[in-house]
Design a protein around this motif. Structure first.
Motif, mmCIF file in Angstrom:
data_model
loop_
_atom_site.group_PDB
_atom_site.id
_atom_site.type_symbol
_atom_site.label_atom_id
_atom_site.label_comp_id
_atom_site.label_asym_id
_atom_site.label_seq_id
_atom_site.Cartn_x
_atom_site.Cartn_y
_atom_site.Cartn_z
ATOM 1 N N LEU A 182 -11.152 5.112 2.308
ATOM 2 C CA LEU A 182 -10.219 4.475 1.927
ATOM 3 C C LEU A 182 -10.260 3.167 2.313
ATOM 4 N N PRO A 235 0.960 -1.298 -0.099
ATOM 5 C CA PRO A 235 0.069 -0.090 0.074
ATOM 6 C C PRO A 235 0.906 1.206 -0.108
ATOM 7 N N MET A 236 0.398 2.255 -0.624
ATOM 8 C CA MET A 236 1.034 3.769 -0.605
ATOM 9 C C MET A 236 0.909 4.067 0.850
ATOM 10 N N ARG A 237 1.892 4.329 1.617
ATOM 11 C CA ARG A 237 2.043 5.028 2.764
ATOM 12 C C ARG A 237 2.100 6.487 2.781
ATOM 13 N N ILE A 238 0.845 7.128 3.349
ATOM 14 C CA ILE A 238 0.525 8.575 3.316
ATOM 15 C C ILE A 238 0.625 9.142 4.609
ATOM 16 N N ALA A 271 -7.431 9.020 -4.237
ATOM 17 C CA ALA A 271 -6.586 8.043 -4.875
ATOM 18 C C ALA A 271 -5.882 8.516 -5.920
ATOM 19 N N PRO A 306 -2.865 5.310 5.799
ATOM 20 C CA PRO A 306 -2.674 6.596 6.478
ATOM 21 C C PRO A 306 -1.826 6.413 7.510
ATOM 22 N N GLU A 308 -4.873 -0.494 -0.695
ATOM 23 C CA GLU A 308 -3.887 0.351 -1.622
ATOM 24 C C GLU A 308 -3.354 1.454 -0.674
ATOM 25 N N PHE A 309 -4.069 1.975 0.471
ATOM 26 C CA PHE A 309 -3.118 3.215 1.128
ATOM 27 C C PHE A 309 -3.245 2.915 2.523
ATOM 28 N N MET A 317 -3.313 11.457 -5.426
ATOM 29 C CA MET A 317 -2.138 10.794 -4.567
ATOM 30 C C MET A 317 -1.307 10.297 -5.684
ATOM 31 N N GLN A 318 -1.824 9.304 -6.578
ATOM 32 C CA GLN A 318 -0.925 8.684 -7.578
ATOM 33 C C GLN A 318 -0.329 9.559 -8.621
ATOM 34 N N ARG A 331 -11.071 1.298 -1.040
ATOM 35 C CA ARG A 331 -9.854 1.406 -1.526
ATOM 36 C C ARG A 331 -8.820 0.256 -0.892
#
Length: 395
Positions: free
Chosen positions: A33, A6-9, A378, A43, A40-41, A381-382, A37
């Motif tokens: 999210l 996952p994208m770490r935000i 999403a 937080p 995928e992410f 961010m991408q 999603r």
């Protein structure tokens, strides 16, 4: 095939007491999210060691959310470094240790040399549209912060087309990538377990009441509601408005006291009831059973209270500002921000039309709205991460 991590935000913690709308935005975003999603992410909320433990625990309870505490996020201790050296080093070290892929800055600036893609969330440009409501130092501090984010080549994230129009007006030559991510909310089921009848009785409210869940900032325009209630009292019309939210405003510490003194002077104590900062289950219980939700605000970037009312199909009586029209597409009653008589007329008409109180549930199409919110965030961010490739100093 190995699944993609996952994208770490990274998000900086927003105190609910200081800014309920910001806290609610993050809470609902994280839930959206996780639901729409999943995987995928991730937080990651960075908070100072003095951050409210209960508020952080509520965020941590949302699937996929992590909490990191560090002195680097207690206030803004590294702001001078971010401005002069181009990097808040301790904050960056915390991001690196947590394997952060992107940073969402909210009223923070971590420097133009931050080696991680950064997205500046600018909820509104109230300081430009209503400059008289800001002390000079606060107004320029806010403006300087936004300009530093723009100069730092941040992706700009706005909350409405109305805010986008303001942004283009005030910063016409800006070349940053700008995205509009419209907020939508679907309250967590855990927050809907309070019995509205018990909550209403607990606060000593009548069965029919109007709900005003806004923090006591001057631009939220509570005074107009007090003026409207005074008009109704003179007409012999008995209407109750229940207000909830913090009384703290660092820009104008005595504002709530002024409002409360005026309420007492006019004998409106039984008509305007302030119940303070209340738990989310109580907020939703009062909203679901209200005759209508009232928002008299002079300015909004995207009103979280309107979104919450929409999620239950609660009737709305709103100030006639562009973003309220955008959010409701005309499906509300509107009044001028300086027209207490118009608000009084709406309150009287709606109260006279009200029959047996009802408790509303989440409207069927709300999942589509929240899914669209998650998808829009999403995509932002991408795109921000992809555009960052090759930027000088990028990791």
């Amino acid at each position: 095939m190995t699944p993609q991590a996952p994208m770490r935000i990274a998000f900086n913690y927003i105190s609910r007491t200081l800014w309920a709308g910001g806290y609610n935005y993050q809470s609902n975003l994280f839930a959206a999210l996780a639901r729409f999603r999943p995987g995928e992410f991730a937080p990651v909320v960075f908070a100072g060691n003095g951050g409210d433990a209960r508020e952080l625990a509520e965020l941590a309870a949302i699937p996929g959310v992590e909490i990191v505490r560090s002195d680097a996020f207690e206030g803004q201790p590294e702001l001078a470094k971010a401005l002069t050296l181009g990097l808040a080093r301790e904050a960056n070290a915390a991001f690196q240790a947590a394997r952060i892929d992107a940073v969402v800055e909210s009223a923070r600036f971590f420097g133009w040399r931050l080696p991680i893609p950064a997205i500046a969330w600018i909820p509104d440009l109230q300081h430009r549209s209503l400059p008289h409501l800001f002390p000079r130092a606060a107004r320029w501090r806010r403006e300087f912060g936004f300009r530093m984010q723009i100069a730092g080549r941040r992706t700009i994230m706005l909350s409405s087309e109305s805010a986008l129009g303001d942004f283009r007006t005030y910063y016409p030559r800006v070349k940053n990538n700008v995205n509009v991510v419209r907020f939508a909310t679907q309250p967590q089921l855990a927050f809907l377990n309070a019995d509205p009848a018990q909550v209403i009785a607990g606060y000593g409210l009548p069965q029919n009441y109007f709900y005003l869940p806004n923090q006591f900032y001057r631009h939220k325009n509570h005074q107009l509601v007090v003026d409207a209630l005074a008009i109704l009292k003179d007409r012999g019309v008995d209407v109750v408005v229940c207000a909830s939210g913090s009384t703290e405003d660092r820009r104008e510490p005595g504002y709530y006291d002024q409002i409360n003194a005026d309420i007492c002077k006019r004998g409106l104590e039984t008509h305007f009831r302030h119940v303070g900062i209340i738990p989310f289950p109580h907020v939703y219980a009062l909203l679901r059973a209200a005759t209508a939700m009232v928002n008299p605000s002079r300015f909004e970037g995207w009103s979280s209270t309107v979104e919450e009312a929409k999620s239950f199909g609660v009737p709305m009586i709103l100030s006639d500002i562009g973003v309220h029209r955008e959010q409701t597409a005309g499906a509300a009653r509107y009044f001028g921000v300086d027209d207490p008589a118009a608000l009084a007329d709406h309150l009287m008409q709606v109260s006279q039309q009200t029959g047996t109180p009802v408790v509303r549930n989440i409207v069927p199409h709300q999942e589509d709205n929240v899914s669209a919110f998650a998808a829009s965030f999403a995509a932002t961010m991408q795109r921000a991460v992809q555009r960052d490739v090759g930027r000088p100093g990028a990791g």
